[in-house]
Every structure is written in structure tokens, then in C-alpha cells.
Design a protein around this motif. Structure first.
Motif, mmCIF file in Angstrom:
data_model
loop_
_atom_site.group_PDB
_atom_site.id
_atom_site.type_symbol
_atom_site.label_atom_id
_atom_site.label_comp_id
_atom_site.label_asym_id
_atom_site.label_seq_id
_atom_site.Cartn_x
_atom_site.Cartn_y
_atom_site.Cartn_z
ATOM 1 N N MET A 1 0.831 -1.191 0.000
ATOM 2 C CA MET A 1 0.000 0.000 0.000
ATOM 3 C C MET A 1 0.870 1.248 0.000
ATOM 4 S SD MET A 1 -1.544 0.305 3.879
ATOM 5 C CE MET A 1 -1.786 -1.436 4.194
ATOM 6 N N ARG A 2 0.292 2.372 -0.373
ATOM 7 C CA ARG A 2 1.013 3.637 -0.343
ATOM 8 C C ARG A 2 0.055 4.759 0.020
ATOM 9 N NH1 ARG A 2 1.040 6.392 -5.786
ATOM 10 N NH2 ARG A 2 -0.301 5.175 -7.166
ATOM 11 N N LEU A 3 0.611 5.841 0.539
ATOM 12 C CA LEU A 3 -0.175 6.992 0.959
ATOM 13 C C LEU A 3 -0.307 7.950 -0.216
ATOM 14 C CD1 LEU A 3 -1.540 8.334 3.435
ATOM 15 C CD2 LEU A 3 0.625 9.496 3.874
ATOM 16 N N THR A 14 -8.110 1.173 -5.330
ATOM 17 C CA THR A 14 -8.552 0.312 -4.228
ATOM 18 C C THR A 14 -8.064 0.856 -2.901
ATOM 19 O OG1 THR A 14 -8.485 -1.642 -5.654
ATOM 20 C CG2 THR A 14 -8.494 -2.028 -3.277
ATOM 21 N N LEU A 15 -8.983 1.026 -1.962
ATOM 22 C CA LEU A 15 -8.633 1.516 -0.631
ATOM 23 C C LEU A 15 -7.929 0.420 0.151
ATOM 24 C CD1 LEU A 15 -9.105 4.143 1.084
ATOM 25 C CD2 LEU A 15 -11.039 2.949 2.113
ATOM 26 N N ALA A 16 -6.722 0.719 0.648
ATOM 27 C CA ALA A 16 -5.914 -0.305 1.325
ATOM 28 C C ALA A 16 -6.083 -0.292 2.831
ATOM 29 C CB ALA A 16 -4.438 -0.112 0.979
ATOM 30 N N LYS A 17 -6.622 0.776 3.369
ATOM 31 C CA LYS A 17 -6.783 0.880 4.828
ATOM 32 C C LYS A 17 -8.124 1.536 5.104
ATOM 33 C CE LYS A 17 -4.116 2.246 8.922
ATOM 34 N NZ LYS A 17 -3.933 0.866 9.402
ATOM 35 N N GLY A 18 -8.936 0.893 5.937
ATOM 36 C CA GLY A 18 -10.266 1.399 6.220
ATOM 37 C C GLY A 18 -10.260 2.760 6.896
ATOM 38 N N ILE A 19 -11.349 3.491 6.720
ATOM 39 C CA ILE A 19 -11.504 4.815 7.320
ATOM 40 C C ILE A 19 -12.664 4.751 8.304
ATOM 41 C CG2 ILE A 19 -11.979 7.258 6.877
ATOM 42 C CD1 ILE A 19 -10.799 6.829 4.070
ATOM 43 N N TYR A 20 -12.409 5.219 9.529
ATOM 44 C CA TYR A 20 -13.393 5.138 10.593
ATOM 45 C C TYR A 20 -13.727 6.522 11.137
ATOM 46 C CZ TYR A 20 -12.159 0.179 10.656
ATOM 47 O OH TYR A 20 -11.943 -1.121 10.304
ATOM 48 N N SER A 21 -14.936 6.668 11.626
ATOM 49 C CA SER A 21 -15.321 7.906 12.292
ATOM 50 C C SER A 21 -14.773 7.909 13.710
ATOM 51 C CB SER A 21 -16.843 8.035 12.330
ATOM 52 O OG SER A 21 -17.394 7.135 13.283
ATOM 53 N N CYS A 22 -14.856 9.064 14.379
ATOM 54 C CA CYS A 22 -14.381 9.142 15.749
ATOM 55 C C CYS A 22 -15.253 8.328 16.700
ATOM 56 C CB CYS A 22 -14.327 10.598 16.214
ATOM 57 S SG CYS A 22 -15.882 11.476 16.017
ATOM 58 N N ALA A 29 -14.656 0.842 4.000
ATOM 59 C CA ALA A 29 -13.946 -0.357 4.426
ATOM 60 C C ALA A 29 -12.721 -0.625 3.556
ATOM 61 C CB ALA A 29 -14.881 -1.558 4.372
ATOM 62 N N GLU A 30 -11.747 -1.266 4.157
ATOM 63 C CA GLU A 30 -10.574 -1.716 3.421
ATOM 64 C C GLU A 30 -10.999 -2.595 2.243
ATOM 65 O OE1 GLU A 30 -6.983 -4.916 4.224
ATOM 66 O OE2 GLU A 30 -7.662 -3.667 5.899
ATOM 67 N N GLY A 31 -10.380 -2.378 1.081
ATOM 68 C CA GLY A 31 -10.690 -3.177 -0.101
ATOM 69 C C GLY A 31 -11.754 -2.588 -1.004
ATOM 70 N N VAL A 32 -12.390 -1.491 -0.571
ATOM 71 C CA VAL A 32 -13.423 -0.849 -1.388
ATOM 72 C C VAL A 32 -12.796 -0.220 -2.626
ATOM 73 C CG1 VAL A 32 -14.940 1.176 -1.461
ATOM 74 C CG2 VAL A 32 -15.111 -0.436 0.427
ATOM 75 N N THR A 33 -13.474 -0.358 -3.754
ATOM 76 C CA THR A 33 -13.063 0.338 -4.966
ATOM 77 C C THR A 33 -13.631 1.752 -4.924
ATOM 78 O OG1 THR A 33 -13.002 -1.709 -6.262
ATOM 79 C CG2 THR A 33 -13.140 0.358 -7.484
ATOM 80 N N LEU A 34 -12.765 2.737 -4.982
ATOM 81 C CA LEU A 34 -13.205 4.121 -4.842
ATOM 82 C C LEU A 34 -13.939 4.601 -6.089
ATOM 83 C CD1 LEU A 34 -10.008 5.550 -3.114
ATOM 84 C CD2 LEU A 34 -12.239 5.189 -2.044
ATOM 85 N N THR A 35 -15.041 5.289 -5.865
ATOM 86 C CA THR A 35 -15.821 5.890 -6.951
ATOM 87 C C THR A 35 -15.726 7.405 -6.849
ATOM 88 O OG1 THR A 35 -17.833 6.006 -5.615
ATOM 89 C CG2 THR A 35 -17.443 3.959 -6.848
ATOM 90 N N TYR A 51 -4.803 5.599 1.989
ATOM 91 C CA TYR A 51 -3.886 4.540 1.588
ATOM 92 C C TYR A 51 -4.547 3.739 0.478
ATOM 93 C CZ TYR A 51 -0.961 5.417 5.665
ATOM 94 O OH TYR A 51 -0.126 5.997 6.581
ATOM 95 N N ILE A 52 -3.818 3.536 -0.607
ATOM 96 C CA ILE A 52 -4.347 2.737 -1.696
ATOM 97 C C ILE A 52 -3.437 1.550 -1.961
ATOM 98 C CG2 ILE A 52 -5.463 4.729 -2.772
ATOM 99 C CD1 ILE A 52 -3.249 4.360 -5.010
ATOM 100 N N GLU A 53 -3.990 0.540 -2.606
ATOM 101 C CA GLU A 53 -3.251 -0.659 -3.007
ATOM 102 C C GLU A 53 -3.237 -0.715 -4.521
ATOM 103 O OE1 GLU A 53 -1.009 -3.876 -1.988
ATOM 104 O OE2 GLU A 53 -2.324 -3.075 -0.432
ATOM 105 N N ASP A 54 -2.054 -0.794 -5.113
ATOM 106 C CA ASP A 54 -1.958 -0.934 -6.562
ATOM 107 C C ASP A 54 -0.708 -1.728 -6.909
ATOM 108 O OD1 ASP A 54 0.046 0.911 -6.071
ATOM 109 O OD2 ASP A 54 -0.927 2.570 -7.109
#
Length: 354
Positions: A1-3, A14-22, A29-35, A51-54
Motif C-alpha cells: 500500500m502507499r499513501l 482500491t482503498l488499502a486501509k479502512g476509514i473510521y469515524s471518531c 472499508a478496506e478493499g473498497v473500490t473508490l468511486t 492509503y491505496i493498493e496498486d
């Protein structure tokens, strides 16, 4: 993954690291394809990087120094503490203790600690992520100083709650996008005293933990606040948190200020050591922070760009870098890996967005 800076993120990545609210809720979620709509929503939330995975970043693992679930729980804890105080309610001290115990346990089980903070945060949630990062960094420094587990807990509790007095500061000042006026600065500075008075109401919080909220803006040369204390007049806990607070603040995006690269924050701490900060503690901190975090994109003196894929513990300015051989990032792209510790004619000139 990379930032990747959000301005360079494209639909289909592809999102490599999930994003959470406070509050601990999954936003993406991790693994989601970004639109396009996902990317627009991230911009609305003031999230500047993901962070994305490519193909170029495959197999690059970015590991936080605490467990992801520990971090999520800690951010939720400080969110609940702030919420309760704003509602004029007592916060749950048991929850704070449990949070710090988890962080301490994670860090004590990690033998080779290199600070590589991976939390993705929105500018609006700065307070919660910042409080957790300051606690983590402070405990790392305390561990390096040889603190026992009880002392680490006291340090961690005070660090996690160091800015709690800001619950008494008007949001118009806290969230002001521009420079504060002199009277607003004076109001903001009162958060140290407010924090100490709040924590005095909790008998289970030690006086040393409470003192962090009061003294974390004091400076070695006496130029800090609220009392202008100098040198040994400032407790070691507060000296530690002052360094952690400054480093994380400088390397975080905020409503009124963009973050600086880790190497710039480190340079600042070194240049102000023995003036603003305890330089002996600064040096200990520098032994455990990476100048070029894994996943960061860098430009070399060869004019090539690459991704930091691993750090050399004893040569922090000379990580292992993965370099793309051509401009196409696809499944067939070719790259080479260079260990800068072994290639002394090659060095990093700067970090970059893409």
C-alpha cells in the motif's frame, strides 16, 4: 500500500486501509473500490490522504505501532470523554484506564518500536486523533526512559487527556480558520488551567497526570505558558508530552494549517532543543521516529520518484525505496528496489504528493 494525497486519487483505485469515524463507525472499508462519489465525500469530510493498493505498492505493509482496533477504541474513548464534558457530565474513567492499558500493552509487546503513525483523520476530528497520537508517542518515550508499567499508565492518561481543557474554549476560537487575535490567544491559552481544574475532580487521576494538562505548553527557556516555568521546574511528564504534542500537531492537517513532512517537524525539534524542549528527551524520541514513513512517496537526487517500502533502523535518512521503471502503473509495471544504506551516492531530496 502507499499513501496518496486525495487530489491524486482517481476512481477505480482500491482503498488499502479502512476509514473510521471518531465514534468507531466504518466510513469506508478496506478493499473498497473508490468511486467519484466516494472521493467527493472524502473531500467534504476534509480527509486529505488515503492509503491505496496498486501494482507499484503491492506487498508494502504499513504497520502502526499499536493495533488498529486499539487505535479505533482509543479515538472513540476520547470522543466520548469530550462529548460528556461538553454535556456537563462526568466522563467514564474506567474507559480511559482500559484504553491506556491497551495502548501500554501493545507498546510493551513491540520490541523494535519505530513511530509510523497511520491514522487517517479528517481535519474536523483532529482533537481525537491528536490526543491518541500524543498518548502513543509519550508512552514510547516513557518506555525508552525505562518507566515501569504504572508510570507509563500515569503518563499515558495525562497525555490522552492533555487538551481536555479545550472543551471550555468557544468553538469560534477553536475552529477559527485564520490567525487568532491577541485576546483570542489569551482565551485559548487558558485551556491548560481549565484542563487541570477538570481533572482535579477525578480522584483516581494522579497529580502527575493532571499536571500534564497544566504544563504541556511550558518551555525549557521560560517562554511557555501558563506560568513561564523553566528547566527543572517543569515535570518530566510535561516535557515528554510537549515534544509529542508538537510533533503530532506539526505533522497533522488542521482546519487552519496544512501539515508539514515528518523531516521538517524533526528538524524543528532539533533546532529548538534546549530552548523550547528538553534536548535529551528529543534525542530519545528521534531514535524511535521514522523520517520517511513507509508508503511515503519521495524524490531522489537521480530525479526518480519512488515509494518508501522499509526503514533502516540505524540509518533513518536512508530507507529502502521502490522505484517505478516507467510511468505506467498497471499489473505489468516493472520496478526496482534500492537500499539507500548500500547506495551512498543516491539520497532523498524531498517527499512529494505523487
Amino acid at each position: 500500500m502507499r499513501l496518496v494525497n486525495l487530489k491524486n486519487v482517481m476512481a477505480g483505485m482500491t482503498l488499502a486501509k479502512g476509514i473510521y469515524s471518531c465514534e468507531g463507525k466504518v466510513l469506508l472499508a478496506e478493499g473498497v473500490t473508490l468511486t467519484g462519489s466516494y472521493i467527493d465525500r472524502l473531500k467534504e469530510m476534509s480527509i486529505h490522504e488515503v492509503y491505496i493498493e496498486d501494482a507499484i505498492s503491492k506487498d508494502i505493509q504499513i504497520r502502526d505501532i499499536i493495533n488498529d482496533q486499539t487505535r479505533i477504541a482509543a479515538k472513540t474513548t476520547i470522543y466520548q470523554v469530550v462529548r460528556d464534558l461538553k454535556l456537563k457530565k462526568s466522563f467514564d474513567m474506567y474507559l480511559v484506564n482500559e484504553t491506556i492499558n491497551r495502548i501500554v500493552d501493545d507498546l510493551l509487546s513491540n520490541k523494535n518500536i519505530i513511530i509510523n503513525l497511520t491514522d487517517l483523520r479528517s481535519a474536523d476530528e483532529y482533537t481525537f486523533s491528536h490526543s491518541v497520537n500524543v498518548a502513543v508517542i509519550s508512552i514510547v518515550i516513557g518506555k525508552t526512559l525505562g518507566y515501569n508499567q504504572l508510570k507509563l499508565r500515569d503518563l499515558g492518561i495525562g497525555a490522552l487527556l492533555h487538551d481536555i481543557g479545550k472543551t471550555e474554549i468557544p468553538l469560534s476560537i477553536l475552529n477559527k480558520p485564520g490567525k487568532l487575535e491577541s485576546d483570542e490567544i489569551e482565551i485559548m491559552r487558558k485551556h491548560t488551567v481549565y484542563g487541570y481544574e477538570i481533572l482535579k475532580q477525578y480522584p483516581n487521576i494522579s497529580i502527575l497526570s493532571r499536571g500534564i494538562s497544566l504544563m504541556h505548553h511550558e518551555r525549557i527557556d521560560g517562554t511557555g505558558y501558563p506560568y513561564g516555568k523553566k528547566g527543572d521546574e517543569i515535570h518530566e511528564f510535561a516535557k515528554i508530552v510537549a515534544i509529542a504534542d508538537t510533533y503530532d500537531a506539526m505533522t497533522s492537517n488542521r482546519i487552519y494549517k496544512k501539515k508539514v513532512a515528518p523531516e521538517k517537524a524533526i528538524e524543528y525539534l532539533i533546532s529548538t532543543g534546549n530552548y523550547n524542549y528538553d534536548y535529551n528527551i528529543v534525542k530519545l524520541f528521534l531514535n524511535h521516529v521514522t523520517i520517511y514513513p513507509v508508503g511515503t512517496i519521495v524524490r531522489l537526487n537521480t530525479k526518480q520518484k519512488g515509494i518508501v517500502m522499509d526503514n533502516n533502523q540505524y540509518s533513518p535518512t536512508r530507507p529502502i525505496v521502490r522505484i517505478l521503471k516507467d510511468q505506467n502503473i498497471d499489473d505489468n509495471c516493472e520496478f526496482e528496489e534500492i537500499d539507500l544504506q548500500k547506495n551512498l551516492t543516491v539520497f532523498i531530496e524531498e517527499t512529494c504528493d505523487e
